[in-house]
Design a protein around this motif. Structure first.
Motif, mmCIF file in Angstrom:
data_model
loop_
_atom_site.group_PDB
_atom_site.id
_atom_site.type_symbol
_atom_site.label_atom_id
_atom_site.label_comp_id
_atom_site.label_asym_id
_atom_site.label_seq_id
_atom_site.Cartn_x
_atom_site.Cartn_y
_atom_site.Cartn_z
ATOM 1 N N TYR A 156 2.227 -1.775 4.636
ATOM 2 C CA TYR A 156 1.534 -0.520 4.600
ATOM 3 C C TYR A 156 2.328 0.564 3.796
ATOM 4 N N ASP A 157 1.187 1.679 3.830
ATOM 5 C CA ASP A 157 1.452 3.614 3.212
ATOM 6 C C ASP A 157 2.695 4.247 4.661
ATOM 7 N N TYR A 201 0.787 -1.172 -0.100
ATOM 8 C CA TYR A 201 0.217 -0.108 -0.193
ATOM 9 C C TYR A 201 0.791 1.164 -0.006
ATOM 10 N N TRP A 235 -12.323 5.426 -1.171
ATOM 11 C CA TRP A 235 -11.619 4.301 -0.523
ATOM 12 C C TRP A 235 -12.341 3.411 -1.503
ATOM 13 N N HIS A 287 3.802 -7.899 1.818
ATOM 14 C CA HIS A 287 2.423 -6.530 1.695
ATOM 15 C C HIS A 287 3.365 -5.692 3.285
ATOM 16 N N ASP A 300 -5.010 -7.532 7.625
ATOM 17 C CA ASP A 300 -3.772 -6.724 8.005
ATOM 18 C C ASP A 300 -3.197 -6.881 9.442
ATOM 19 N N ASP A 331 -1.565 -1.613 -5.606
ATOM 20 C CA ASP A 331 -2.613 -1.007 -3.925
ATOM 21 C C ASP A 331 -3.335 0.124 -4.201
ATOM 22 N N MET A 332 -4.247 0.249 -3.419
ATOM 23 C CA MET A 332 -5.489 1.497 -3.361
ATOM 24 C C MET A 332 -5.158 2.701 -4.488
ATOM 25 N N ASP A 333 -4.114 3.791 -4.551
ATOM 26 C CA ASP A 333 -3.623 4.698 -5.249
ATOM 27 C C ASP A 333 -3.391 4.073 -6.794
ATOM 28 N N HIS A 390 1.382 -5.941 8.278
ATOM 29 C CA HIS A 390 1.040 -5.125 7.835
ATOM 30 C C HIS A 390 1.378 -3.845 7.503
ATOM 31 N N ASN A 397 -6.362 -3.514 -6.561
ATOM 32 C CA ASN A 397 -7.442 -3.682 -4.967
ATOM 33 C C ASN A 397 -8.357 -2.853 -5.583
#
Length: 727
Positions: A447-448, A194, A238, A445, A386, A222-224, A419, A268
């Motif tokens: 996170y940001d 992420y 989201w 994996h 997560d 992922d998300m972005d 995560h 994602n």
């Protein structure tokens, strides 16, 4: 269909060990498939029925159970079943509604916000020899459509398979539907994070992996990948389906480039907010659904609405897939349906996404999503949530993964390395990655946060070296993993099984919950505790069942039938191959796993004759190579069955037979010297041990007694393992 029925009850003897129990005041029963159950007719079964005998309305008896029913709405007083096994203190009796106290458990939906162990839901396996699954609340699933079921007060399945766990799982799959073959590429390493990559930085990262000789098969964005800065009137960002062109100015070029490099791509998505007016696809969605575009009327998420589903796939997802997205990571966390007439959204998402992907990929479908309950194995893969970056999280995952097989859910994908939260710990990251390599899916994996990336070069040189080698090993293992993939789908035997599947009557098989079978040839006991400073190694107690075993990494022979503490440095973990074990490895591990390798290295661990079939698949086509090992001759031969011509014509097969000479003691001596080199022990004491070494090979008991005089318990343990191997 072996049915025994009255006005308000119905029993179906599916096998001599599996019985359906139904009660309905209206006398209306459900014969259609459900979310959980796909097939109930297994053919003729031998059983007997007594009616109005001995005070019971109905008795049903097979060779494995005896059911007693006295009439009325099912409860513990009028319905009970004796399993014909001697596992209970007095008898193996189950009263309707009673919990199975010795159930070996199954799994849960998510590990979100979990740090360490949590309770698990029941599975079909039990030390008592029987279990029960309630299917009363599941929806009908007929011709790919969900529908409310006929009103029914009870609909459940009683399993009485004793401790024949593999047969129980096979019939469970026959009842609820088989696990599909997953694409070969999913068996390689996944890069997932992420993080706000740009198109250029993402390709630069893939370049770096290539330069380092580290294979990556699946690129997770992922998300972005989609717009996250949206007008406030639309609410949360989201949910999104429109490329963020500031980060990814030419998505099609990016995806084409990744495919040319042998990567497969997933994006994602959080579908809960539906399709809103800021999306690139909104005009097509609005037109199909008759929405007011001027008023920016949203297409609210509703998978019970066939028109929304059609637009969701046709107008939103398919155009992005045509750019090069191979499958979707459906990250649904929004809870259950609030309307009992509608199926739970996660179930619907998993079902329709997997079907759609399978149709578009020649039956080789894939999905990354969350577990939604029994039957979810039909929609692989599972995203466990997560993970927190702690030793406690790592320590729970081997048990969690193996135990999920008890409910047929065999393809878990964890956040390998963790995560979020936690603190920098290079050793923890390494041990987690090593577990990932010997787990169903190895998806690194984080996170940001700029400091939590799992790239091997982010860590000290020794850890980097070990991480890189293990990631290469995962690429090499794909032929072995794909064989287990085939068996999961066709034979109903999972890649990962608890030890008690092979050794159901051995007490120790239940006492080592983090130790698991890994395919047909080996077992694994991941390291889940930090290094002991005095030895610079980690320790795990393992159970070696009867027979001969080989350390996968060193080739050293271990006699079985014992428990032993083993010590491992950063370069290995406890992985043991059975005597006669055959492990095929790909030497083309940097290539696309969908292209079958030209070079195979077959590792043979002697001690017994063995036959091993290596299965390879491309979409629905299968090739089989059967290896025969003759231990007396120390010879491996093979035959090929490849009707579709999948195997490269110029394939070469290298055969490596380990430890065939009488050199075990020489290897043990070399290992002792290596281990002593890095122990934090006085140099003179090391020298003393070195001088005592010849005694080890002439009088191992005397050497063991000497080891017991050493003050440091960690060093004693380390040397006792070596002493155990002396022949």
């Amino acid at each position: 269909m072996n049915i025994i029925q009255g006005a308000d009850y119905r029993f179906t003897v599916i096998t001599s060990k599996l019985c359906r129990l139904e009660y309905s005041k209206t006398g209306v029963f459900e014969d259609r498939p459900t979310q959980f159950v796909q097939e109930r007719d297994f053919g003729k079964v031998d059983y007997t029925v007594k009616e109005n005998s001995g005070g019971h309305l109905v008795e049903i008896e097979t060779d494995s159970f005896h059911l007693y029913y006295d009439g009325g709405e099912f409860n513990g007083s009028n319905l009970y079943i004796d399993a014909k096994y001697n596992y209970g203190t007095y008898f193996s009796r189950w009263y309707f509604g009673e919990k199975d106290k010795k159930n070996l458990l199954g799994t849960v939906e998510t590990l979100d916000n979990v740090d360490g162990a949590i309770p698990l839901d029941p599975g079909i396996q039990s030390k008592d020899g029987f279990s029960y699954i309630d299917d009363t609340d599941s929806f009908v699933l007929l011709e790919d459509e969900f529908a409310p079921r006929n009103p029914q007060e009870v609909d459940g399945y009683y399993f009485a398979y004793g401790r024949d766990y593999r047969k129980a799982l096979q019939d469970y799959y026959r009842l609820s539907g088989k696990t599909p073959l997953i694409p070969r590429y999913a068996l390689g390493n996944w890069w997932s994070r992420y993080y706000k990559y740009t198109q250029a930085s993402y390709l630069e990262l893939m370049d770096r992996f290539e330069e380092e000789g580290i294979p990556i098969s699946v690129s997770v964005i992922d998300m972005d990948w989609h717009k996250t800065e949206i007008p406030k009137r639309f609410g949360s960002a989201w949910t999104g389906y429109s490329w963020n062109k500031e980060l990814f100015p030419d998505p099609k070029a990016l995806l084409t480039e990744l495919h040319q490099r042998g990567k497969h791509v997933t994006l994602n998505v959080h579908p809960a907010a539906g399709i809103r007016a800021f999306e690139d696809s909104y005009p097509a969605v609005a037109k199909r659904m008759g929405l007011d575009q001027v008023a920016e009327e949203p297409a609210n998420f509703d998978f019970n609405n066939p028109l929304f589903r059609e637009s969701y796939f046709t107008d939103v997802h398919h155009p992005i897939e045509e750019q090069g997205v191979d499958f979707w990571w459906v990250d649904w966390q929004q809870g259950a349906s609030r309307d009992k007439t509608k199926v739970e959204p996660l179930w619907a998402l998993n079902h329709y996404h997997f079907l759609d992907n399978s149709k578009r990929h020649g039956g080789d479908g894939l999905l990354l999503s969350r577990y939604a309950g029994p039957g979810s194995h039909r929609y692989p893969l599972g995203f466990s949530g997560d993970s927190q970056i702690t030793w406690a999280s790592l320590a729970f995952q081997p048990y969690f993964t193996a135990t999920a097989t008890n409910i047929g859910y065999t393809w878990w994908s964890h956040d390998i390395g963790g995560h979020y939260r936690g603190a920098y710990d290079a050793e923890l990251s390494l041990r987690w990655l090593q577990f990932g390599v010997f787990s169903p899916i190895n998806r690194l994996h984080s996170y940001d946060n700029p400091f939590v990336g799992k790239e091997p070069w982010n860590f000290p040189l020794q850890v980097e070296h070990a991480m890189s080698n293990f990631l290469r090993l995962r690429g090499e293992l794909i032929p072995y993993l794909d064989t287990a993939n085939y068996h999961t789908s066709i034979s109903g035997r999972a890649l990962i099984e608890p030890m008690y599947y092979q050794y159901p009557e051995e007490r120790e098989a239940y006492n080592f919950p983090n130790q698991y079978l890994f395919g047909s040839e080996m077992f694994v006991a991941p390291i889940t505790t930090p290094t002991v400073a005095d030895t610079q190694m980690s320790m795990e107690e393992v159970w070696l069942p009867e027979g001969g075993w080989y350390d996968f990494f060193t080739g050293l022979r271990y006699p079985g039938g014992t428990k032993i503490k083993v010590c491992r440095d950063f370069d290995s973990i406890p992985v043991f191959v059975k005597a006669g074990g055959i492990i095929p490895l790909s030497k083309d591990y940097m290539g696309d796993p969908e292209i079958l390798p030209k070079k195979i290295s077959v590792q043979v661990f002697p001690g017994m004759d063995n036959e091993y079939s290596m299965f390879e698949h491309v979409e629905s086509k299968i090739a089989e190579t059967v290896f025969h090992y003759d231990d007396k001759m120390k010879e491996l031969t093979y035959t090929v069955n490849d009707p579709e011509g999948l195997i490269p014509e110029d394939r070469t097969i290298e055969i490596v037979i380990h430890n065939t000479e009488e050199n075990q003691n020489a290897q043990v001596e070399a290992q002792i010297m290596k281990k002593l080199q890095f122990t934090k022990l006085d140099y003179e004491k090391k020298k003393e041990i070195f001088r005592f070494l010849p005694t080890a090979f002439s009088d191992s008991r005397k050497f063991s007694s000497y080891i017991e005089t050493l003050e440091n318990p960690a060093i004693r343990t380390m040397l006792m393992e070596m002493c155990y191997l002396i022949e």
